[in-house]
Write a protein that holds these residues in place. Structure first.
Motif, PDB file in Angstrom:
ATOM      1  N   THR A  16      68.784  -4.772  28.728  1.00  0.00           N
ATOM      2  CA  THR A  16      70.231  -4.892  28.934  1.00  0.00           C
ATOM      3  C   THR A  16      70.775  -6.136  28.240  1.00  0.00           C
ATOM      4  O   THR A  16      71.826  -6.084  27.594  1.00  0.00           O
ATOM      5  CB  THR A  16      70.563  -4.928  30.437  1.00  0.00           C
ATOM      6  N   ALA A  20      73.399  -6.205  25.110  1.00  0.00           N
ATOM      7  CA  ALA A  20      74.642  -6.976  25.183  1.00  0.00           C
ATOM      8  C   ALA A  20      74.808  -7.867  23.958  1.00  0.00           C
ATOM      9  O   ALA A  20      75.897  -7.954  23.381  1.00  0.00           O
ATOM     10  CB  ALA A  20      74.667  -7.810  26.458  1.00  0.00           C
ATOM     11  N   VAL A  21      73.744  -8.506  23.545  1.00  0.00           N
ATOM     12  CA  VAL A  21      73.800  -9.344  22.341  1.00  0.00           C
ATOM     13  C   VAL A  21      74.073  -8.486  21.111  1.00  0.00           C
ATOM     14  O   VAL A  21      74.887  -8.841  20.250  1.00  0.00           O
ATOM     15  CB  VAL A  21      72.492 -10.157  22.191  1.00  0.00           C
ATOM     16  N   LEU A  23      75.663  -5.650  21.015  1.00  0.00           N
ATOM     17  CA  LEU A  23      77.053  -5.224  21.060  1.00  0.00           C
ATOM     18  C   LEU A  23      77.988  -6.353  20.645  1.00  0.00           C
ATOM     19  O   LEU A  23      78.978  -6.128  19.950  1.00  0.00           O
ATOM     20  CB  LEU A  23      77.414  -4.718  22.450  1.00  0.00           C
ATOM     21  N   ALA A  24      77.691  -7.574  21.046  1.00  0.00           N
ATOM     22  CA  ALA A  24      78.519  -8.718  20.657  1.00  0.00           C
ATOM     23  C   ALA A  24      78.484  -8.920  19.144  1.00  0.00           C
ATOM     24  O   ALA A  24      79.519  -9.162  18.513  1.00  0.00           O
ATOM     25  CB  ALA A  24      78.043  -9.975  21.377  1.00  0.00           C
ATOM     26  N   ALA A  53      78.959   0.612  23.324  1.00  0.00           N
ATOM     27  CA  ALA A  53      79.696  -0.058  24.394  1.00  0.00           C
ATOM     28  C   ALA A  53      79.725   0.801  25.651  1.00  0.00           C
ATOM     29  O   ALA A  53      79.550   0.290  26.767  1.00  0.00           O
ATOM     30  CB  ALA A  53      81.116  -0.380  23.943  1.00  0.00           C
ATOM     31  N   LEU A  56      76.200   0.806  27.278  1.00  0.00           N
ATOM     32  CA  LEU A  56      75.940  -0.491  27.900  1.00  0.00           C
ATOM     33  C   LEU A  56      76.754  -0.670  29.178  1.00  0.00           C
ATOM     34  O   LEU A  56      76.225  -1.096  30.211  1.00  0.00           O
ATOM     35  CB  LEU A  56      76.253  -1.613  26.914  1.00  0.00           C
ATOM     36  N   GLY A 120      84.241  -4.904  23.521  1.00  0.00           N
ATOM     37  CA  GLY A 120      82.967  -5.625  23.507  1.00  0.00           C
ATOM     38  C   GLY A 120      82.910  -6.725  24.545  1.00  0.00           C
ATOM     39  O   GLY A 120      81.889  -6.911  25.213  1.00  0.00           O
ATOM     40  N   VAL A 124      80.028  -6.563  27.303  1.00  0.00           N
ATOM     41  CA  VAL A 124      79.029  -7.633  27.231  1.00  0.00           C
ATOM     42  C   VAL A 124      79.055  -8.491  28.492  1.00  0.00           C
ATOM     43  O   VAL A 124      78.002  -8.816  29.047  1.00  0.00           O
ATOM     44  CB  VAL A 124      79.229  -8.485  25.961  1.00  0.00           C
ATOM     45  N   THR A 125      80.236  -8.850  28.977  1.00  0.00           N
ATOM     46  CA  THR A 125      80.268  -9.672  30.186  1.00  0.00           C
ATOM     47  C   THR A 125      79.750  -8.901  31.396  1.00  0.00           C
ATOM     48  O   THR A 125      79.076  -9.485  32.246  1.00  0.00           O
ATOM     49  CB  THR A 125      81.679 -10.212  30.477  1.00  0.00           C
ATOM     50  N   LEU A 128      75.883  -8.837  30.940  1.00  0.00           N
ATOM     51  CA  LEU A 128      75.266 -10.142  31.174  1.00  0.00           C
ATOM     52  C   LEU A 128      75.379 -10.568  32.636  1.00  0.00           C
ATOM     53  O   LEU A 128      74.458 -11.179  33.179  1.00  0.00           O
ATOM     54  CB  LEU A 128      75.869 -11.192  30.246  1.00  0.00           C
TER      55      LEU A 128
END
Length: 138
Positions: A16, A20-21, A23-24, A53, A56, A120, A124-125, A128
């Motif tokens: 995960t 996330a990284v 996707l960023a 996205a 995720l 994103g 991502v947040t 994370l």
């Protein structure tokens, strides 16, 4: 010996966080492309970004799975962590959208370049946040 439950939980957190990284980085790359005319590669890249996205966000905020739920990985703490991650993802996306709105008063903002960044940020947040909460509780 390693506990198989902890190994699976660690692997899930690592995947995960890595997604996330990715996707960023992908969202950052989306903002670099010129948005005057859409080429086929731009359309494919945008579709790929949206799919990544979506996957995720769904995996870090719900227990959705094609193969069925694993009771070990879907306990009450994990459900609470997913709810918290969804909340943080939503509010971070909302704040990013407000920031873009304020910035659009002073500078022209191209939707094709800024929308992937907003999406994103939310995904991502959320991911994370889920990783951090699972790391504390696992």
């Amino acid at each position: 010996m390693n506990n198989p439950e902890k190994t699976v939980t660690r692997r899930r957190r690592a995947v995960t966080a890595g997604a996330a990284v990715l996707l960023a980085v992908f969202a950052t790359a989306m903002t670099v492309a010129p948005a005057e005319t859409l080429r086929n590669v731009d359309i494919v890249r945008t579709i790929g970004f949206v799919v990544l996205a979506l996957v995720l966000a769904v995996r870090s905020t719900t227990a959705f799975s094609f193969v069925g739920r694993n009771a070990v990985l879907d306990d009450e703490l994990t459900r609470a962590n997913r709810a918290s991650a969804a909340l943080v993802g939503f509010w971070s996306m909302f704040v990013a959208a407000l920031a873009v709105l304020v910035a659009s008063f002073f500078e022209t903002v191209a939707p094709m370049q800024i929308i992937p960044v907003i999406i994103g940020i939310g995904a991502v947040t959320a991911a994370l946040r889920f990783v951090v909460l699972e790391g504390r509780g696992g």
